[in-house]
Design a protein around this motif. Structure first.
Motif, PDB file in Angstrom:
ATOM      1  N   MET A   1      18.469 -45.564 -18.678  1.00  0.00           N
ATOM      2  CA  MET A   1      17.211 -45.656 -18.145  1.00  0.00           C
ATOM      3  C   MET A   1      16.488 -46.878 -18.734  1.00  0.00           C
ATOM      4  O   MET A   1      15.772 -47.538 -18.208  1.00  0.00           O
ATOM      5  N   ALA A   2      16.616 -47.164 -19.878  1.00  0.00           N
ATOM      6  CA  ALA A   2      15.813 -48.004 -20.811  1.00  0.00           C
ATOM      7  C   ALA A   2      16.568 -49.338 -20.261  1.00  0.00           C
ATOM      8  O   ALA A   2      15.532 -50.411 -20.048  1.00  0.00           O
ATOM      9  N   LEU A  34      16.557 -50.320  -7.906  1.00  0.00           N
ATOM     10  CA  LEU A  34      15.903 -49.873  -8.876  1.00  0.00           C
ATOM     11  C   LEU A  34      15.232 -48.526  -8.796  1.00  0.00           C
ATOM     12  O   LEU A  34      15.522 -47.537  -9.618  1.00  0.00           O
ATOM     13  N   ALA A  35      14.503 -48.237  -7.688  1.00  0.00           N
ATOM     14  CA  ALA A  35      13.736 -46.887  -7.431  1.00  0.00           C
ATOM     15  C   ALA A  35      14.737 -46.094  -7.150  1.00  0.00           C
ATOM     16  O   ALA A  35      14.651 -44.764  -7.588  1.00  0.00           O
ATOM     17  N   GLY A  36      15.659 -46.126  -6.389  1.00  0.00           N
ATOM     18  CA  GLY A  36      16.565 -45.470  -6.258  1.00  0.00           C
ATOM     19  C   GLY A  36      17.598 -44.934  -7.288  1.00  0.00           C
ATOM     20  O   GLY A  36      17.749 -43.796  -7.509  1.00  0.00           O
ATOM     21  N   ASN A  37      17.620 -45.684  -8.216  1.00  0.00           N
ATOM     22  CA  ASN A  37      18.627 -45.445  -9.432  1.00  0.00           C
ATOM     23  C   ASN A  37      17.850 -44.701 -10.482  1.00  0.00           C
ATOM     24  O   ASN A  37      18.234 -43.721 -10.851  1.00  0.00           O
ATOM     25  N   ARG A  38      16.495 -44.833 -10.422  1.00  0.00           N
ATOM     26  CA  ARG A  38      15.578 -44.326 -11.212  1.00  0.00           C
ATOM     27  C   ARG A  38      15.229 -42.904 -10.910  1.00  0.00           C
ATOM     28  O   ARG A  38      15.489 -41.974 -11.448  1.00  0.00           O
ATOM     29  N   ALA A  39      15.204 -42.619  -9.340  1.00  0.00           N
ATOM     30  CA  ALA A  39      15.126 -41.295  -9.103  1.00  0.00           C
ATOM     31  C   ALA A  39      16.366 -40.407  -8.966  1.00  0.00           C
ATOM     32  O   ALA A  39      16.291 -39.376  -9.443  1.00  0.00           O
ATOM     33  N   ARG A  40      17.689 -41.088  -8.889  1.00  0.00           N
ATOM     34  CA  ARG A  40      18.947 -40.403  -9.007  1.00  0.00           C
ATOM     35  C   ARG A  40      18.935 -40.015 -10.688  1.00  0.00           C
ATOM     36  O   ARG A  40      19.245 -38.901 -10.855  1.00  0.00           O
ATOM     37  N   LEU A  41      18.548 -40.799 -11.442  1.00  0.00           N
ATOM     38  CA  LEU A  41      18.681 -40.576 -13.204  1.00  0.00           C
ATOM     39  C   LEU A  41      17.791 -39.651 -13.397  1.00  0.00           C
ATOM     40  O   LEU A  41      18.107 -38.529 -14.242  1.00  0.00           O
ATOM     41  N   ASN A  42      16.584 -39.411 -12.696  1.00  0.00           N
ATOM     42  CA  ASN A  42      15.566 -38.499 -12.963  1.00  0.00           C
ATOM     43  C   ASN A  42      15.865 -37.009 -12.476  1.00  0.00           C
ATOM     44  O   ASN A  42      15.784 -36.235 -13.104  1.00  0.00           O
ATOM     45  N   ARG A  47      18.307 -31.737 -13.652  1.00  0.00           N
ATOM     46  CA  ARG A  47      19.374 -30.770 -13.674  1.00  0.00           C
ATOM     47  C   ARG A  47      19.854 -30.504 -15.040  1.00  0.00           C
ATOM     48  O   ARG A  47      20.190 -29.393 -15.388  1.00  0.00           O
ATOM     49  N   ILE A  48      20.164 -31.322 -15.865  1.00  0.00           N
ATOM     50  CA  ILE A  48      20.770 -31.538 -17.273  1.00  0.00           C
ATOM     51  C   ILE A  48      19.866 -30.601 -17.946  1.00  0.00           C
ATOM     52  O   ILE A  48      20.215 -29.476 -18.827  1.00  0.00           O
ATOM     53  N   LEU A  49      18.548 -30.761 -17.760  1.00  0.00           N
ATOM     54  CA  LEU A  49      17.476 -29.930 -18.619  1.00  0.00           C
ATOM     55  C   LEU A  49      17.511 -28.466 -18.237  1.00  0.00           C
ATOM     56  O   LEU A  49      17.226 -27.478 -18.969  1.00  0.00           O
ATOM     57  N   ALA A  50      17.702 -28.442 -16.709  1.00  0.00           N
ATOM     58  CA  ALA A  50      17.517 -27.079 -16.386  1.00  0.00           C
ATOM     59  C   ALA A  50      18.715 -26.270 -16.897  1.00  0.00           C
ATOM     60  O   ALA A  50      18.705 -24.952 -17.329  1.00  0.00           O
ATOM     61  N   ARG A  51      19.972 -26.789 -16.945  1.00  0.00           N
ATOM     62  CA  ARG A  51      21.264 -26.002 -17.487  1.00  0.00           C
ATOM     63  C   ARG A  51      20.940 -25.756 -18.959  1.00  0.00           C
ATOM     64  O   ARG A  51      21.458 -24.997 -19.398  1.00  0.00           O
TER      65      ARG A  51
END
Length: 114
Positions: A1-2, A34-42, A47-51
């Motif tokens: 992300m950075a 860049l926007a697509g990658n950012r959206a996918r990473l977010n 999902r990871i935080l919910a798990r």
């Protein structure tokens, strides 16, 4: 992300001279990517935080159950130890109380017969 953020800052720098990709309009494609990658990473991060939250709930529940079982077990062991000590005390005193040990019980019985 950075890394994505650094790339976005470099491309968006107004002081930098436009490169050949910006001249032909590829920077628009880059921004879209860049926007697509950012959206996918977010989305992946969400999902990871919910798990993680679900896992932490299960860990808390398991820890509570473990603590409850340990408390119940500790109480049961203490009760068994008390019962065992009471049986030992009764067994140790039993000959004296029934008069079968040749001691005080017989002496009391002999005095009672006089």
């Amino acid at each position: 992300m950075a890394r994505l953020e650094n790339l976005a800052r470099q491309v968006a720098d107004p002081l930098a001279s436009p490169g050949p990709m910006q001249i032909i309009g590829a920077d628009v494609l880059f921004q879209k990517s860049l926007a697509g990658n950012r959206a996918r990473l977010n989305a992946d991060l969400a999902r990871i935080l919910a798990r993680k939250v679900e896992a932490m709930d299960r860990v808390r529940l398991a820890f509570g159950q473990k603590e409850a079982i340990e408390a119940i077990l500790s109480d049961a062991i203490a009760d068994l130890d008390k019962a065992r000590a009471a049986r030992r005390a009764e067994a140790a005193l039993s000959p004296w109380l029934t008069g079968t040990n040749g001691g005080i019980g017989k002496m009391s019985a002999a005095r009672a017969n006089q």
